[in-house]
Write a protein that holds these residues in place. Structure first.
Motif, mmCIF file in Angstrom:
data_model
loop_
_atom_site.group_PDB
_atom_site.id
_atom_site.type_symbol
_atom_site.label_atom_id
_atom_site.label_comp_id
_atom_site.label_asym_id
_atom_site.label_seq_id
_atom_site.Cartn_x
_atom_site.Cartn_y
_atom_site.Cartn_z
ATOM 1 N N GLN A 50 90.072 52.697 23.306
ATOM 2 C CA GLN A 50 88.941 51.804 23.095
ATOM 3 C C GLN A 50 87.757 52.176 23.987
ATOM 4 O O GLN A 50 86.598 52.033 23.595
ATOM 5 N N THR A 51 88.070 52.667 25.173
ATOM 6 C CA THR A 51 86.997 53.101 26.083
ATOM 7 C C THR A 51 86.241 54.278 25.484
ATOM 8 O O THR A 51 85.006 54.319 25.503
ATOM 9 N N LEU A 68 86.043 55.126 22.268
ATOM 10 C CA LEU A 68 85.288 54.667 21.100
ATOM 11 C C LEU A 68 84.023 53.933 21.521
ATOM 12 O O LEU A 68 82.967 54.087 20.891
ATOM 13 N N GLN A 69 84.129 53.147 22.574
ATOM 14 C CA GLN A 69 82.949 52.420 23.036
ATOM 15 C C GLN A 69 81.890 53.371 23.571
ATOM 16 O O GLN A 69 80.687 53.155 23.379
ATOM 17 N N GLN A 70 82.330 54.451 24.210
ATOM 18 C CA GLN A 70 81.373 55.456 24.691
ATOM 19 C C GLN A 70 80.628 56.083 23.519
ATOM 20 O O GLN A 70 79.405 56.296 23.586
ATOM 21 N N ARG A 130 80.129 54.690 20.569
ATOM 22 C CA ARG A 130 79.258 53.670 19.988
ATOM 23 C C ARG A 130 78.029 53.425 20.848
ATOM 24 O O ARG A 130 76.941 53.166 20.324
ATOM 25 N N ASP A 131 78.210 53.503 22.161
ATOM 26 C CA ASP A 131 77.054 53.345 23.060
ATOM 27 C C ASP A 131 76.049 54.474 22.841
ATOM 28 O O ASP A 131 74.830 54.248 22.830
#
Length: 254
Positions: free
Chosen positions: A114-115, A117-119, A121-122
């Motif tokens: 999830q980390t 994927l969030q990177q 998306r950011d």
């Protein structure tokens, strides 16, 4: 006294390393800008004088640039600036697409945290912010840097050091890098449009990786690299003047 001598040695080594790094960047820039055209034989003594360093680091620098693919070693010693054909440039871009496609597939199939994927998306959000309200308004400098970060992160998330190393090797040739055609070209309608298409593909890539869709992620990444190929084709056949502003394209021979 011994400690002081060690400190002096370390300072001298650090200074030498700094000078060598500066000279490396300077020579690379001169080659990519066409100051040393393809086929030019480089000689240690005059080059050392030009770069204001000794001959030993000059040899190290030329060996490094040979590894990057910008110089060729001569059979009898020495180096010559490498020339590239249009087909070479196309093949380099295609190779990057294959490697990045493999990286995207591995990231999707192996799963990304999830980390991670969030990177991604950011970075997508930051890339989106580079586009203005009008179709042709793009902060190209910011987009170029963020685009490079996006591609590097996607490869990293594959979890493969082998793929990561090969991608880095394939993108050492500047016209094959993900951001090769992103500097100073918003006045060309075809390139402005390609940025919007590329950003849509970025979104689809993230969705495919998040959805564990390996085949789709691979196909998207390979298609994404073809934007650079289309831009190369435009620069070579439609507006050759653009070749002067794309790093390394001046090394292409007819």
């Amino acid at each position: 006294m011994a400690i002081r001598q060690q400190q002096d040695v370390h300072l001298e080594e650090a200074s030498r390393s700094t000078h060598t790094a500066r000279a490396l960047m300077e020579l690379r820039k001169k080659i990519l800008s066409g100051d040393y055209p393809g086929g030019t034989r480089l000689f240690e003594v005059p080059l050392a004088e030009t770069l204001q360093i000794s001959r030993t680091p000059v040899r190290e620098i030329m060996s490094r640039l040979a590894e990057e693919g910008l110089l060729d070693r001569l059979a009898n010693g020495g180096f010559v600036v490498r020339s590239f054909t249009y087909a070479d440039a196309v093949d380099a871009i295609e190779l990057r697409g294959v490697l990045e496609g493999t990286a995207a597939r591995l990231a999707a199939e192996r799963g990304v945290s999830q980390t991670g994927l969030q990177q991604l998306r950011d970075l997508l959000a930051q890339l989106d912010a580079c586009f203005g309200q009008n179709f042709g308004d793009v902060d190209l400098e910011a987009y170029s840097g963020l685009n490079a970060e996006f591609h590097a992160l996607l490869v990293k998330l594959s979890g493969s050091t082998v793929i990561r190393r090969e991608v880095e090797r394939s993108t050492r040739l500047p016209f094959a890098s993900p951001s090769a055609f992103l500097s100073g070209r918003t006045h060309v309608a075809a390139f402005r449009q390609s940025l919007h298409i590329a950003q849509d593909q970025h979104r689809s890539l993230v969705a495919a990786v998040a959805g564990r869709e390996g085949a789709r992620a691979e196909a998207l990444a390979r298609e994404h690299a073809r934007i650079a190929r289309k831009n190369l084709e435009y620069a070579v056949y439609e507006d050759p003047q653009l070749m002067l502003s794309v790093p390394g394209l001046v090394l292409l021979s007819s």
